[in-house]
Design an enzyme around this catalytic site. Structure first.
Site, PDB file in Angstrom:
ATOM      1  N   CYS A   1      -8.684   8.200   2.288  1.00  0.00           N
ATOM      2  CA  CYS A   1      -8.745   9.441   3.063  1.00  0.00           C
ATOM      3  C   CYS A   1     -10.046  10.156   2.724  1.00  0.00           C
ATOM      4  O   CYS A   1     -10.471  10.150   1.581  1.00  0.00           O
ATOM      5  CB  CYS A   1      -7.553  10.340   2.740  1.00  0.00           C
TER       6      CYS A   1
ATOM      7  N   CYS B   1       7.580   6.805   6.220  1.00  0.00           N
ATOM      8  CA  CYS B   1       6.321   7.548   6.200  1.00  0.00           C
ATOM      9  C   CYS B   1       5.178   6.540   6.284  1.00  0.00           C
ATOM     10  O   CYS B   1       5.006   5.719   5.384  1.00  0.00           O
ATOM     11  CB  CYS B   1       6.271   8.351   4.904  1.00  0.00           C
TER      12      CYS B   1
ATOM     13  N   CYS C   1      -4.410  15.581  -4.403  1.00  0.00           N
ATOM     14  CA  CYS C   1      -3.864  14.356  -3.793  1.00  0.00           C
ATOM     15  C   CYS C   1      -4.566  13.116  -4.332  1.00  0.00           C
ATOM     16  O   CYS C   1      -5.796  13.038  -4.330  1.00  0.00           O
ATOM     17  CB  CYS C   1      -4.036  14.453  -2.280  1.00  0.00           C
TER      18      CYS C   1
ATOM     19  N   GLU D   1      -0.064   1.565   1.965  1.00  0.00           N
ATOM     20  CA  GLU D   1       1.330   1.740   1.540  1.00  0.00           C
ATOM     21  C   GLU D   1       2.100   2.590   2.550  1.00  0.00           C
ATOM     22  O   GLU D   1       1.516   3.459   3.206  1.00  0.00           O
ATOM     23  CB  GLU D   1       1.369   2.419   0.168  1.00  0.00           C
TER      24      GLU D   1
ATOM     25  N   CYS E   1      -8.490  16.441  -0.590  1.00  0.00           N
ATOM     26  CA  CYS E   1      -7.634  17.507  -1.127  1.00  0.00           C
ATOM     27  C   CYS E   1      -7.498  17.301  -2.640  1.00  0.00           C
ATOM     28  O   CYS E   1      -7.223  16.200  -3.107  1.00  0.00           O
ATOM     29  CB  CYS E   1      -6.261  17.486  -0.454  1.00  0.00           C
TER      30      CYS E   1
ATOM     31  N   CYS F   1       4.854  12.496  -2.307  1.00  0.00           N
ATOM     32  CA  CYS F   1       3.752  13.100  -1.557  1.00  0.00           C
ATOM     33  C   CYS F   1       2.506  13.186  -2.411  1.00  0.00           C
ATOM     34  O   CYS F   1       2.547  13.659  -3.536  1.00  0.00           O
ATOM     35  CB  CYS F   1       4.124  14.524  -1.147  1.00  0.00           C
TER      36      CYS F   1
HETATM   37  S1  SF4 Z   1      -3.238  15.455   1.315  1.00  0.00           S
HETATM   38 FE1  SF4 Z   1      -4.288  13.535   0.688  1.00  0.00          FE
HETATM   39  S2  SF4 Z   1      -3.937  12.093   2.364  1.00  0.00           S
HETATM   40 FE2  SF4 Z   1      -3.470  14.158   3.158  1.00  0.00          FE
HETATM   41  S3  SF4 Z   1      -5.393  14.882   4.066  1.00  0.00           S
HETATM   42 FE3  SF4 Z   1      -5.413  15.617   1.943  1.00  0.00          FE
HETATM   43  S4  SF4 Z   1      -6.482  14.006   0.787  1.00  0.00           S
HETATM   44 FE4  SF4 Z   1      -5.905  13.108   2.763  1.00  0.00          FE
END
Ligand code: SF4
Length: 360
Positions: free
Chosen positions: A123, A116, A130, A103, A127, A345
């Protein structure tokens, strides 16, 4: 949706010219015994005219075009769907040639759009706040798959020509896919490529310290750091990468990141109730960033399915910002854009509703 740029995409056996920088295309063309200047012509066709195939490149001799199409291909991405949020933010869902999905998010400005883009399918950074980090990591994107998010929107949507700013921050950690991201930056900034100035490109990282140092030497783009905590204990809890590269090393790399005089680093700080959003946290943050030429984007936590956190109350968010302003920082509360379509975000997943009518 029939798109420009999708006719050469299925041939997987030939090198893809969209995975090459100008220098590499020059080398490829020289090896065919042709003049180097033709590389610029080919790039202009791909990135500035949206050429779908070598046949479209009408100022290049037919013999040469035939030779090129026998030895190389031009890839594309399929735009599956574009959703529009109540606030005007748009989220584009792309299908890659191997069936994976990514996306990108388009954020409207006064007379332009900021796009973006993603650099990985999923990923690995994990985090805690996220949604992307909770989805399976599949693979790195190729340079062509990063730049095609821009190219396909530029030539297949009515607003695409007004994409002026690029943020490398969608799905994935760009510095984990360093070589392909750097190559994409070279193509985006090339005069004969997408021709977007490096002043208008911002790369956002969770803090891979050695790669930040490398980036400072290799490119001249703006740097944003996803910080989210004023101390190691809180950051270790929110962002596993901090155990490898703690705040001391991260701040040192930021201090040394080369920037032209009038540019500033950006620190992103997702505000999470009960975790990192107290007034004490704000004071610690002000101390941590002392000496850095920077601005702060404060992002109230954007909820997603099964998220364990909540955003603080608006008054607490404003109080946090005011502490930073009192310490002479530029601190802006970023309204969560596109939250209703999971485009804000930390909400991207590549799982967007893959069927139904789009609303380009
Ligand atoms: S915020 Fe999300 S996309 Fe960005 S590095 Fe951390 S886990 Fe990965």
């Amino acid at each position: 949706m029939q798109l420009r740029g999708d006719r050469e995409g299925s041939r997987v056996d030939k090198p893809n010219l969209k995975d090459m920088t100008l220098k590499e295309i020059e080398g490829f063309i020289s090896d065919l015994g042709k003049e180097k200047y033709r590389a610029k012509q080919v790039m202009k066709w791909m990135y500035q005219s949206g050429a779908a195939s070598f046949d479209d490149m009408t100022n290049i001799s037919k013999d040469f075009r035939t030779g090129l199409s026998a030895l190389a291909k031009i890839s594309s991405l399929e735009i599956v769907k574009i959703q529009t949020s109540r606030d005007g933010t748009k989220k584009a869902l792309f299908k890659l040639n191997d069936g994976n999905f990514i996306e990108s998010v388009l954020i409207p400005g006064k007379n332009h759009w900021t796009l973006c883009v993603s650099t990985q399918v999923g990923c690995r950074m994990g985090c805690r706040f996220c949604f992307t980090g909770k989805c399976d990591f599949k693979r790195d994107l190729l340079p062509s798959e990063i730049t095609d998010q821009i190219t396909m929107l530029r030539f297949n949507t009515p607003y695409g020509k007004d994409i002026k700013n690029i943020v490398i921050m969608g799905m994935g950690e760009p510095l984990e896919n360093y070589d392909n991201t750097l190559k994409a930056i070279r193509i985006i900034t090339a005069d004969c490529g997408l021709a977007i100035s490096n002043r208008r490109i911002t790369l956002s990282t969770c803090g891979i310290v050695p790669a930040i140092r490398r980036l400072g030497e290799d490119a001249s783009v703006n740097l944003a750091v996803s910080l989210n905590a004023p101390d190691n204990e809180t950051r270790n809890f929110l962002m596993p990468i901090n155990k490898k590269y703690p705040l001391e090393a991260l701040i040192d790399a930021c201090l040394k990141y080369p920037m032209p005089r009038r540019r500033r680093l950006t620190f992103e700080y997702v505000l999470i109730e009960g975790v990192n959003a107290s007034l004490k946290d704000a004071v610690s943050l002000a101390g941590l960033l002392r000496g850095l030429r920077c601005k702060l984007n404060l992002i109230p936590f954007n909820e997603y399915p099964e998220s364990e956190f909540r955003a603080p109350a608006q008054t607490d968010i404003e109080a946090f910002r005011d502490v930073l302003i009192k310490h002479n920082y530029t601190a802006v509360i970023r309204a969560g854009r596109g939250g209703d379509i999971l485009a804000a975000c930390g909400q991207l997943s590549g799982r967007g509703n893959r069927t139904g009518e789009d609303n380009v």
